[in-house]
Scaffold this active site. Structure first.
Site, PDB file in Angstrom:
ATOM      1  CE  LYS A 182      16.994  80.335 -29.391  1.00  0.00           C
ATOM      2  NZ  LYS A 182      16.385  81.214 -28.343  1.00  0.00           N
ATOM      3  N   GLY A 215      12.074  80.425 -29.275  1.00  0.00           N
ATOM      4  CA  GLY A 215      12.214  79.596 -28.090  1.00  0.00           C
ATOM      5  C   GLY A 215      13.058  78.366 -28.349  1.00  0.00           C
ATOM      6  N   GLY A 235      24.741  80.539 -22.383  1.00  0.00           N
ATOM      7  CA  GLY A 235      23.567  80.312 -21.563  1.00  0.00           C
ATOM      8  C   GLY A 235      23.875  79.369 -20.414  1.00  0.00           C
ATOM      9  CB  SER A 236      21.602  77.478 -18.231  1.00  0.00           C
ATOM     10  OG  SER A 236      20.884  76.644 -19.143  1.00  0.00           O
ATOM     11  CD  GLU A 257      30.276  82.550 -21.210  1.00  0.00           C
ATOM     12  OE1 GLU A 257      30.176  82.069 -20.053  1.00  0.00           O
ATOM     13  OE2 GLU A 257      29.685  83.562 -21.580  1.00  0.00           O
ATOM     14  CG  LEU A 258      27.970  76.299 -20.979  1.00  0.00           C
ATOM     15  CD1 LEU A 258      28.016  74.798 -20.730  1.00  0.00           C
ATOM     16  CD2 LEU A 258      26.790  76.666 -21.856  1.00  0.00           C
ATOM     17  N   GLY A 259      27.671  78.709 -17.413  1.00  0.00           N
ATOM     18  CA  GLY A 259      27.556  79.398 -16.142  1.00  0.00           C
ATOM     19  C   GLY A 259      28.807  79.308 -15.293  1.00  0.00           C
ATOM     20  CB  CYS A 291      28.068  83.554 -16.845  1.00  0.00           C
ATOM     21  SG  CYS A 291      29.148  84.618 -17.846  1.00  0.00           S
ATOM     22  CD  GLU A 385      25.236  80.358 -13.175  1.00  0.00           C
ATOM     23  OE1 GLU A 385      25.898  81.274 -13.688  1.00  0.00           O
ATOM     24  OE2 GLU A 385      24.736  79.425 -13.831  1.00  0.00           O
ATOM     25  CG  PHE A 387      21.663  83.639 -13.179  1.00  0.00           C
ATOM     26  CD1 PHE A 387      23.013  83.420 -13.388  1.00  0.00           C
ATOM     27  CD2 PHE A 387      20.938  84.268 -14.187  1.00  0.00           C
ATOM     28  CE1 PHE A 387      23.651  83.806 -14.566  1.00  0.00           C
ATOM     29  CE2 PHE A 387      21.558  84.665 -15.374  1.00  0.00           C
ATOM     30  CZ  PHE A 387      22.908  84.429 -15.561  1.00  0.00           C
TER      31      PHE A 387
END
Length: 490
Positions: A182, A215, A235-236, A257-259, A291, A385, A387
Site C-alpha cells: 500500500k 488510506g 512512516g511517522s 522504520e519511523l522518524g 526521516c 521532528e 519535516f
C-alpha cells in the site's frame, strides 16, 4: 521484449486501476494524483479499501507457495531484470517522481539509482545460505533453515516513495514471500505503479506482488487480514504506533522504520565551511522531508556564531519553487497541513526566545530554507521532528553535553559528527544512543548494504537493509531427523 523506445509507464494501462494479478479496477473508486507544487492533476489511480486489500491478500497467499518453490537463482534473475528495467527507463521515470513527490531532479535521480541498488542487493540475498546444522542432542540430525513468512504487507510513505517501497518489497520477494503493498495515496505512481511495471515486465509470476494505493482504512485492513503474516511499515512514529498496536493484536510480525530528530554535532576543531555544507545538505535536502534529516545542529559554543553565519548565507542562496522549472534547490512541502505545522513550530521557537536568521516564510507550499539559532530543550523545534527545511542550532560546551543533548531525544535514528580528530569523534559515536552514526558526514545516509533503523520513536528494534533483511523477512524452522521412529514408554 525491447522496451527502450516505448512508453514504459504507459498510463493507459493503469489509469484508474490498481495492480492485482493484473491491472484492475478497485471497489473503493478512483483518486486523482496531483503535483504538490502546482496542484495540477497528473494522473488517476484506483484506490483500495478493505475489500480490495482482502482480495489482494488472498490472491497473494495463493501465489506465494509457487513463488517460494522457485529456484533461488530464478528469483534472483527476475529481481535483477527488474533493476535493469528501472535503470533503463530512468529518464522517463524521473519526471514522474519529480512531479508527484515535489522532488528536484537530483533527488529523483537518487531514487532510481538507489532503488536499483536495493533490488540488486535483494537478488544477491536470494542465493545466500539459508540454514545451518545444529549440535546433536541425541542420535538424530538437527538443522534449522530460514523460511519465508508467507505474505508480507508493505506500507510506505510519500517522501522517498520509490526507494522506501522497493527496499522492503524486493527483500521480501527475494526470500519467497508474496507482497501486498500500500503506497501513500499522494505518491502512488512513484511508490507503486513504477514498481508494478518493472516487476510485471521482469516476469514476476502473477499474483505474487499486489499493489493497492489507499488510506488509513486500507492500512488497517492489512494489519488485521489473516492472509498477511508480517507488516513492514515506514512512516511517522504516530502511524507506526498504530500499526504495531493493531498488527500485534493479530499476532503479526511488525517491522517499523519511523522518524528521527537527528543531531549533527559540530566540534570546535571542525572545518567550518565543510560543517556548514554538511549542515545545509542535511537540513534542507528534499525540504527536510526525510526521516534522516539533520533536525538539530549542535555547535560547540566556540564556533557556533561563525558556523551560523555560514549556514545563513547558504540558506539565502537556496531558492524554493516548482522543481519542473529547473531553477530551484527546494521543491514543495507535500501538503498545506504540513506547511501549517512547520510554521507553528518556527513561530513557537521565536516566541520562546530563538532567533530567526533566515527564512521562516512560505509562498504556498514552497517553504524557504530557514535558520533558527538559540534553540533550546523545551522548544518544539528542539524536541520534535519538523519535516520541513528548518535548520535548528543549539550550542554545547563539552563533548559530554553534546552526548547528553543527543541522547535526551525521544528518537534515536541517526547522528553525525564533524571533527578534525577522528578518534575524538569515535569516542562520542560510541556514547550516542542511536541506530546509525556518521563520522565526518551529515545525517542523511542510506543504502542497501547497512542495517537501517533506530530505537524508541524511530523504530521497534528492527532493522532493514544489509544482513538484517534475512532476519526480518524470513523466520527459523527447525527440522530433526531420526533414521527410524523410536518406541516411547507411553
Amino acid at each position: 521484449m525491447n522496451i527502450e523506445n516505448q512508453n514504459f509507464l504507459d498510463a493507459e494501462r493503469w489509469a484508474g486501476r490498481a495492480f492485482f494479478a493484473d491491472w484492475q479496477k478497485t471497489t473503493a473508486g478512483v483518486a486523482d494524483v496531483t503535483d504538490p507544487s502546482t496542484g495540477a492533476v497528473i494522473a488517476s489511480v484506483g484506490i483500495g479499501g478493505p475489500a480490495d486489500i482482502a482480495r489482494a491478500a488472498a490472491e497473494a497467499r495463493a501465489a506465494q507457495k509457487g513463488w517460494a518453490k522457485m529456484l533461488p537463482t530464478d528469483r534472483a534473475r527476475i529481481l535483477n531484470k527488474a533493476a535493469d528495467l528501472l535503470e533503463q527507463n530512468g529518464a522517463e521515470l524521473i519526471p514522474w517522481i519529480m512531479r508527484e513527490s515535489g522532488s528536484i531532479y537530483p533527488k529523483a535521480g537518487i531514487e532510481i539509482e538507489h532503488g536499483a541498488l536495493f533490488i540488486r542487493h535483494a537478488a544477491n540475498l536470494a542465493t545466500a545460505p539459508m540454514g545451518l546444522m545444529l549440535p546433536a542432542m541425541d542420535a538424530r540430525t538437527n538443522y534449522a533453515k530460514r523460511v519465508p513468512h508467507g505474505v508480507v504487507g508493505v506500507i510506505s510513505p510519500f517522501n522517498f516513495p520509490l526507494v522506501l517501497s522497493v527496499r522492503s518489497i524486493a527483500a521480501a520477494l527475494a526470500f519467497g514471500n508474496a507482497v501486498v503493498h500500500k503506497p501513500d495515496p499522494r505518491t502512488p505512481i512513484s511508490g507503486g505503479i513504477i514498481i508494478a511495471r518493472i516487476f510485471e515486465e521482469a516476469g514476476l509470476p502473477k499474483g505474487v506482488l499486489q499493489i493497492v494505493p489507499g488510506g488509513a482504512d486500507a492500512g488497517e485492513a492489512m494489519c488485521v487480514d489473516p492472509n498477511i503474516a508480517m507488516i513492514s511499515f515506514t512512516g511517522s512514529a504516530r502511524g507506526g504506533s498504530k500499526v504495531a498496536e493493531i498488527a500485534g493484536k493479530h499476532f503479526k510480525k511488525v517491522q517499523l522504520e519511523l522518524g528521527g530528530k537527528n543531531s549533527l554535532i559540530v566540534l570546535d576543531d571542525a572545518d567550518l565551511d565543510i560543517a556548514a555544507s554538511n549542515s545545509a545538505w542535511g537540513a534542507f535536502l528534499h525540504q527536510g522531508q526525510i526521516c534522516m534529516a539533520t533536525g538539530l545542529i549542535l555547535a560547540h559554543e566556540k564556533i557556533a556564531e561563525a558556523l551560523t553565519e555560514r549556514l545563513v548565507t547558504k540558506a539565502s542562496h537556496l531558492p524554493a519553487g516548482d522543481p519542473s522549472s529547473g531553477q530551484v534547490a527546494l521543491g514543495p512541502i507535500i501538503s498545506d497541513g504540513q506547511v501549517k505545522a512547520i510554521q507553528e513550530i518556527v513561530d513557537e521557537a521565536v516566541a520562546k526566545g530563538a532567533t530567526l536568521l533566515a527564512g521562516g516564510t512560505h509562498d504556498g507550499r514552497h517553504y524557504a530554507a530557514t535558520v533558527l539559532a538559540g534553540v533550546k530543550p523545551g522548544m518544539r523545534a528542539f524536541d520534535e521532528e519538523i519535516f520541513g527545511p528548518v535548520a535548528c542550532i543549539a550550542t554545547f560546551e563539552t563533548d559530554q553535553e553534546a552526548i547528553d543533548l543527543t541522547n535526551r531525544s525521544d528518537y534515536g535514528l541517526a547522528a553525525g559528527i564533524i571533527s578534525a580528530n577522528t578518534s575524538r569523534a569515535l569516542r562520542l559515536a560510541d556514547e550516542l544512543d542511536v541506530g546509525m552514526v556518521h563520522v565526518n558526514d551529515q545525517t542523511v545516509n542510506g543504502g542497501p548494504f547497512a542495517p537501517f533503523g533506530g530505537p524508541r520513536k524511530s523504530g521497534n528494534g528492527t532493522r532493514i537493509g544489509g544482513p538484517a533483511d534475512i532476519e526480518e523477512f524470513t523466520t527459523w524452522k527447525w527440522i530433526s531427523v531420526k533414521d527410524a521412529a523410536t518406541l516411547y514408554p507411553f
